[in-house]
Design a protein around this motif. Structure first.
Motif, PDB file in Angstrom:
ATOM      1  N   ALA A  82      52.595 124.334  34.393  1.00 31.65           N
ATOM      2  CA  ALA A  82      53.929 124.333  35.005  1.00 31.65           C
ATOM      3  C   ALA A  82      54.480 125.742  35.209  1.00 31.65           C
ATOM      4  O   ALA A  82      55.609 125.897  35.676  1.00 31.65           O
ATOM      5  N   GLY A  83      53.728 126.756  34.828  1.00 33.77           N
ATOM      6  CA  GLY A  83      54.181 128.138  34.972  1.00 33.77           C
ATOM      7  C   GLY A  83      53.830 128.975  33.762  1.00 33.77           C
ATOM      8  O   GLY A  83      52.698 129.401  33.581  1.00 33.77           O
ATOM      9  N   LEU A  84      54.810 129.176  32.853  1.00 32.83           N
ATOM     10  CA  LEU A  84      54.624 129.946  31.635  1.00 32.83           C
ATOM     11  C   LEU A  84      55.194 129.174  30.447  1.00 32.83           C
ATOM     12  O   LEU A  84      56.003 128.264  30.619  1.00 32.83           O
ATOM     13  N   LYS A  85      54.781 129.569  29.238  1.00 28.84           N
ATOM     14  CA  LYS A  85      55.317 128.948  28.026  1.00 28.84           C
ATOM     15  C   LYS A  85      55.421 129.993  26.930  1.00 28.84           C
ATOM     16  O   LYS A  85      54.455 130.728  26.663  1.00 28.84           O
ATOM     17  N   ALA A  86      56.588 130.094  26.305  1.00 28.33           N
ATOM     18  CA  ALA A  86      56.795 131.043  25.212  1.00 28.33           C
ATOM     19  C   ALA A  86      56.164 130.511  23.930  1.00 28.33           C
ATOM     20  O   ALA A  86      56.246 129.315  23.633  1.00 28.33           O
ATOM     21  N   SER A  87      55.559 131.399  23.157  1.00 26.56           N
ATOM     22  CA  SER A  87      54.951 130.997  21.883  1.00 26.56           C
ATOM     23  C   SER A  87      55.903 131.232  20.711  1.00 26.56           C
ATOM     24  O   SER A  87      55.526 131.040  19.556  1.00 26.56           O
ATOM     25  N   LEU A  99      63.999 134.543  15.205  1.00 23.75           N
ATOM     26  CA  LEU A  99      62.734 134.245  15.867  1.00 23.75           C
ATOM     27  C   LEU A  99      61.842 133.452  14.922  1.00 23.75           C
ATOM     28  O   LEU A  99      61.766 133.742  13.720  1.00 23.75           O
ATOM     29  N   HIS A 100      61.134 132.462  15.460  1.00 26.09           N
ATOM     30  CA  HIS A 100      60.133 131.724  14.683  1.00 26.09           C
ATOM     31  C   HIS A 100      59.151 131.094  15.652  1.00 26.09           C
ATOM     32  O   HIS A 100      59.268 131.284  16.871  1.00 26.09           O
ATOM     33  N   SER A 101      58.178 130.354  15.150  1.00 27.10           N
ATOM     34  CA  SER A 101      57.112 129.838  16.009  1.00 27.10           C
ATOM     35  C   SER A 101      57.588 128.699  16.896  1.00 27.10           C
ATOM     36  O   SER A 101      58.427 127.877  16.504  1.00 27.10           O
ATOM     37  N   ALA A 102      56.997 128.629  18.095  1.00 26.91           N
ATOM     38  CA  ALA A 102      57.317 127.563  19.039  1.00 26.91           C
ATOM     39  C   ALA A 102      56.796 126.224  18.534  1.00 26.91           C
ATOM     40  O   ALA A 102      55.900 126.144  17.686  1.00 26.91           O
ATOM     41  N   TYR A 103      57.382 125.167  19.051  1.00 24.60           N
ATOM     42  CA  TYR A 103      56.919 123.808  18.785  1.00 24.60           C
ATOM     43  C   TYR A 103      55.698 123.522  19.661  1.00 24.60           C
ATOM     44  O   TYR A 103      55.671 123.929  20.815  1.00 24.60           O
ATOM     45  N   PRO A 104      54.677 122.832  19.115  1.00 25.19           N
ATOM     46  CA  PRO A 104      54.546 122.334  17.747  1.00 25.19           C
ATOM     47  C   PRO A 104      53.941 123.401  16.832  1.00 25.19           C
ATOM     48  O   PRO A 104      53.123 124.206  17.274  1.00 25.19           O
ATOM     49  N   THR A 105      54.347 123.396  15.570  1.00 29.05           N
ATOM     50  CA  THR A 105      53.879 124.406  14.610  1.00 29.05           C
ATOM     51  C   THR A 105      52.589 123.917  13.950  1.00 29.05           C
ATOM     52  O   THR A 105      52.569 123.543  12.779  1.00 29.05           O
ATOM     53  N   GLU A 106      51.513 123.945  14.713  1.00 31.70           N
ATOM     54  CA  GLU A 106      50.239 123.407  14.232  1.00 31.70           C
ATOM     55  C   GLU A 106      49.293 124.474  13.712  1.00 31.70           C
ATOM     56  O   GLU A 106      48.335 124.164  13.019  1.00 31.70           O
ATOM     57  N   HIS A 107      49.544 125.745  14.035  1.00 36.00           N
ATOM     58  CA  HIS A 107      48.649 126.812  13.586  1.00 36.00           C
ATOM     59  C   HIS A 107      48.831 127.077  12.095  1.00 36.00           C
ATOM     60  O   HIS A 107      49.919 126.914  11.536  1.00 36.00           O
ATOM     61  N   ARG A 108      47.769 127.507  11.461  1.00 40.35           N
ATOM     62  CA  ARG A 108      47.817 127.807  10.023  1.00 40.35           C
ATOM     63  C   ARG A 108      48.805 128.936   9.710  1.00 40.35           C
ATOM     64  O   ARG A 108      49.359 128.998   8.617  1.00 40.35           O
ATOM     65  N   ASP A 109      48.993 129.848  10.678  1.00 38.21           N
ATOM     66  CA  ASP A 109      49.882 130.984  10.439  1.00 38.21           C
ATOM     67  C   ASP A 109      51.244 130.798  11.117  1.00 38.21           C
ATOM     68  O   ASP A 109      51.947 131.775  11.382  1.00 38.21           O
TER      69      ASP A 109
END
Length: 312
Positions: A82-87, A99-109
């Motif tokens: 759809a274009g771009l997505k912020a992480s 600031l924190h991680s984008a949804y979904p927070t599936e990464h180990r870090d």
């Protein structure tokens, strides 16, 4: 995400621009987030809140060029059909943007921020009304740095140290602290390892769920996820200055009406020369976890706050 001086400056600029725009967002639970995104018409971003709050993909023309440039400089944007997505996501807690991680927070870090963070912040603000002026504050497992920032804004003359095992968390936490007008020292490590005591105020919001994926921000270890909470509380109690306090927000599994973590830490406090104050802030959180095998014998998971104070 890049962790360079240029990336740090870009993300500071991003927060400043969002602040000046009047941006605001409160992060719900992942389950609520998923329900919102499942609604018709919620697949592509329409405004800043959709981009930086709901983590929706966006057309490049939606954002001012300066915001896209900041995301690119930090390596915090990716291509999407759809274009771009912020992480990264940006949420407001206690009047401050983080600031924190984008949804979904599936990464180990992943750097998590959610409803538990808001309860933790409210707990800190309430208890600091009766806390003597500290000289040294340490926030262990700091994540996005919310606990440390809330305490640092109340006690600006204190030395503030933010500790986490996740380098991404420390990078964002330092940026968040600077945006709040604070200077914070960051330390990579678990609990109080590598830090010299004593401390006047220790803040902790440990992971407390049994996580099959072993994600650092979520997995609390054995004892139905209570192990890290117990280990950090015991270590902190031993390192408190006379009159120093540990403010611990965590979750505790209740089995057959008993709270094993509370019983363990109450006994520890007496042995370690600390007073012990405990209360349930919410009697039933993360109910969906009770479907997992690790919680087959658990009645409920309660959100609790514990205060341990070193006696003079």
């Amino acid at each position: 995400m890049l962790k360079t001086p240029a990336a740090r400056d870009a993300l500071r600029d991003l927060l400043a621009r969002l602040e000046s725009s009047g941006y605001d967002f409160v992060t719900p639970t992942p389950a609520t987030h998923a329900r919102i995104l499942a609604r018709p018409g919620r697949q592509v971003a329409r405004d800043l809140r959709d981009v930086f709050g709901w983590s929706l993909p966006f057309a490049p023309a939606l954002l001012p060029p300066q915001l896209i440039a900041a995301l690119e400089a930090a390596g915090a944007v990716e291509l999407h059909p759809a274009g771009l997505k912020a992480s990264l996501r940006v949420s407001r807690v206690g009047g401050t943007l983080f600031l924190h991680s984008a949804y979904p927070t599936e990464h180990r870090d992943a750097v998590f921020l959610g409803p538990d963070t808001y309860r933790f912040a409210d707990f800190i603000r309430t208890r600091l009304e009766w806390t003597p002026e500290p000289t040294r504050i340490v926030d262990i497992g700091t994540g996005a740095g919310v606990g440390g920032v809330i305490a640092g804004l109340r006690h600006r003359t204190a030395t503030l140290t933010l500790v986490d095992i996740n380098p991404d968390a420390l990078f964002l936490a330092e940026i968040n602290a600077v945006h709040a007008g604070l200077h914070a020292v960051t330390r990579l490590g678990s609990g109080l390892d590598g830090l010299d005591g004593p401390f006047d105020l220790v803040l902790a919001n440990p992971p407390f769920i049994v996580d099959p994926g072993a994600r650092a921000y979520r997995d609390g270890g054995d004892m139905h996820g209570a192990r890290i909470s117990i280990d950090w509380a015991e270590a902190a109690a031993r390192r408190l200055a006379p009159g120093g306090r540990l403010l611990l927000y965590t979750g505790s599994a209740i089995v057959d009406g008993r709270d094993a973590m509370r019983e363990r830490l109450a006994a520890d406090a007496a042995t370690l020369g600390c007073t012990f104050d405990h209360a349930e802030l919410d009697p039933d959180i993360f109910g969906e976890e009770l479907d997992q095998p690790a919680y087959a014998d658990v009645d409920r998971i309660a959100a609790v706050r514990i205060v341990m104070t070193r006696m003079a």
